[in-house]
Design an enzyme around this catalytic site. Structure first.
Site, mmCIF file in Angstrom:
data_model
loop_
_atom_site.group_PDB
_atom_site.id
_atom_site.type_symbol
_atom_site.label_atom_id
_atom_site.label_comp_id
_atom_site.label_asym_id
_atom_site.label_seq_id
_atom_site.Cartn_x
_atom_site.Cartn_y
_atom_site.Cartn_z
ATOM 1 N N ASP A 1 0.829 -1.209 0.000
ATOM 2 C CA ASP A 1 0.000 0.000 0.000
ATOM 3 C C ASP A 1 0.864 1.261 0.000
ATOM 4 O O ASP A 1 2.050 1.231 0.322
ATOM 5 C CB ASP A 1 -0.943 0.013 1.212
ATOM 6 C CG ASP A 1 -0.199 -0.132 2.532
ATOM 7 O OD1 ASP A 1 0.838 -0.825 2.575
ATOM 8 O OD2 ASP A 1 -0.649 0.448 3.540
ATOM 9 N N GLU B 1 -0.620 -1.835 5.254
ATOM 10 C CA GLU B 1 0.260 -1.753 6.423
ATOM 11 C C GLU B 1 0.133 -0.396 7.110
ATOM 12 O O GLU B 1 0.315 -0.296 8.328
ATOM 13 C CB GLU B 1 1.723 -1.984 6.001
ATOM 14 C CG GLU B 1 2.697 -2.111 7.167
ATOM 15 C CD GLU B 1 3.145 -0.784 7.747
ATOM 16 O OE1 GLU B 1 3.352 -0.710 8.971
ATOM 17 O OE2 GLU B 1 3.280 0.195 6.979
#
Length: 397
Positions: A81, A139
Site C-alpha cells: 500500500d 500496512e
C-alpha cells in the site's frame, strides 16, 4: 542452489526496477489497492503455485511454493500500500495518482519479492520445505492487514517468518538487523473536550475548552518525563488540536488527536494508566466533559533472538559485491504491523539501506521527497534469498 539463485536475481535486476517504477507510478491507498493486487495476481498466473486472494480484511495475497521435499515452512512478507502524500520528487516515474505516493518503499518491497518468488518457483524442486509468499495490503492504516492475515489461519503451519524494510540509514549494500524489541508499538488517541461557549468578554459565564485542552497538552508530556523510567522509550505526540473559532468567542468544544509510541507492553500500560488519570483530572479541574478514544494499533515488534542470530550469521557469511556491510542497527521508534506476525510466529524483520547516491541528508520514509537508490532492491532480494537458502541448508557445498 544458493549460487544459482543469486545469479538469477542479478540477471533480473532491471526487471525489479521496472516493476518498482510501475508500482510507484500507480500507488493506491490502504484497503483500496484493488489494481495493485490484480497486478500481483497477474504476475503469478500460469506459475506452478497455489494462490489465495483477498486474504484477511482486504486485498491480501498468499502464494504457496511447495518444495520438492517435505520440511519446514516459512513465510516471506512484503507490503504493497501507499500513503496519502503528494509526491515532490523529480523522478520520471512520479505518481500519476494525485495525493497518493509510495513514500515508504512498499513499491520496492513488492518488486524484490515478486522476482525472488519467481526464482524460487523455478528452483522449487531443490527446496526441502514450503515457502509462503505474503503480499500484504494496508500496512499503513490501522487495523492494518497483518493482524487479519495472522488471524485467518493461513499461516498457522508456518514455522518462521521473515520480512525487510528499506530505510535511508545507510547506502545501498548496507543490511541491518536488531534482536529483541526492535520497533515501537503504537496507540492512537482522540480526545473531545466539551466545555461551555460564551462571549470573549465574559469568561466567568463560560467554560473555556481551549484552556482545558492546553492544560491537557502540557500534562500528557509529563508522562514520559516524569512517569517512565529514564531508560525506557516512550513518546506522546499531540498531532492535532482542532480549536479554530472566532477571536472573541470562547470555544464550546475542542478535539485533539495524537500518537503514542512505546518500546514494550510494560511501558504501554504505564502510559495508558497515566493518560486516563490525566483525562479524569482535566474533567475535575476544569469542570468539562471528556470523551476519549484510546486504541492500541500495532504492538511492539519483537525479533526472535535465535532467528535473528541465524539471519545475521547468514548475511555476514555471504560473499557478494552488492552486499557491502552487515551490521546491528539500534532499536527504532517507528511501528510496523509485521509485529502481529511475530506475536504468533518466531521470525526476523531486518533492514535494507537505500540512501540515494551522493545524498548526505536523505529524506526519511513518509516524506514527500522520499526516494531510494534502486540498487537496494537487488540487495533486498539477495539478502532474503540468502536467508532462505541458509534456513533450508541450501548454501552448503
Amino acid at each position: 542452489m544458493k549460487n544459482k539463485l543469486i545469479e538469477m536475481l542479478a540477471e533480473r535486476k532491471d526487471e525489479m526496477i521496472e516493476i518498482r517504477r510501475y508500482l510507484h507510478e500507480h500507488p493506491e491507498l490502504s484497503f483500496k489497492e484493488e489494481k495493485t493486487a490484480q497486478y500481483i495476481a497477474d504476475f503469478y498466473q500460469g506459475k506452478d503455485v497455489e494462490m489465495e486472494r483477498n486474504v484477511g480484511n482486504g486485498y491480501g495475497i498468499i502464494v504457496t511454493i511447495n518444495g520438492g521435499k517435505s520440511g519446514k515452512k516459512i513465510g516471506l512478507r512484503a507490503d504493497f500500500d501507499a500513503l496519502p502524500i503528494t509526491e515532490e520528487t523529480d523522478v520520471a516515474f512520479k505518481s500519476k495518482n494525485d495525493g497518493v505516493m509510495h513514500a515508504c518503499g512498499h513499491d520496492a518491497h513488492t518488486a524484490y519479492l515478486l522476482i525472488l518468488a519467481d526464482c524460487l518457483i523455478q528452483l522449487k524442486d531443490e527446496i526441502p520445505g514450503t515457502i509462503k509468499i505474503i503480499h500484504q495490503h494496508a500496512e499503513e492504516v490501522p487495523p492494518g492487514g497483518a493482524k487479519s492475515i495472522a488471524e485467518s489461519g493461513r499461516l498457522d503451519d508456518v514455522d518462521n517468518i521473515f520480512g525487510i524494510h528499506v530505510l535511508p540509514l545507510g547506502e545501498a549494500g548496507v543490511v541491518g538487523y536488531h534482536s529483541g524489541y526492535s520497533f515501537n508499538g503504537r496507540t492512537y488517541f482522540k480526545l473531545k473536550i466539551q466545555g461551555v461557549g460564551g462571549h470573549g468578554s465574559s469568561p466567568h459565564l463560560a467554560n473555556d475548552s481551549i484552556v482545558a485542552g492546553a492544560h491537557f497538552v502540557t500534562a500528557v508530556q509529563t508522562i514520559v518525563s516524569r512517569r517512565l523510567n529514564p531508560f525506557d522509550a516512550g513518546v506522546v505526540t499531540v498531532g492535532s488540536f482542532d480549536g479554530k473559532g472566532t477571536f472573541n468567542v470562547i470555544k464550546d468544544s475542542v478535539e485533539l488527536e495524537g500518537d503514542i509510541r512505546y518500546a514494550d507492553e510494560k511501558i504501554q500500560k504505564v502510559i495508558a494508566d497515566e493518560f486516563q488519570r490525566i483525562v479524569k483530572g482535566v474533567e475535575e479541574e476544569f469542570g468539562v466533559k471528556c470523551e476519549l478514544t484510546y486504541t492500541a494499533d500495532y504492538p511492539p515488534l519483537y525479533n526472535d533472538p535465535k532467528v535473528t542470530e541465524m539471519v545475521a550469521q547468514s548475511l555476514q557469511s555471504i560473499d557478494d559485491k552488492d552486499i557491502t556491510e552487515v551490521k546491528e542497527f539500534p532499536k527504532m521508534a517507528p511501528s510496523d504491523d509485521f509485529a502481529y506476525y511475530l506475536e504468533k510466529i518466531p521470525g526476523c524483520y531486518f533492514y535494507i539501506g537505500c540512501t540515494p547516491k551522493g545524498v548526505e541528508n536523505p529524506y526519511f520514509n513518509h516524506h514527500p521527497k522520499f526516494d531510494i537508490d534502486e540498487d537496494a532492491i537487488l540487495v533486498a532480494a539477495k539478502s532474503v534469498g540468502q536467508v532462505v537458502c541458509s534456513y533450508f541448508g541450501l548454501d552448503q557445498n
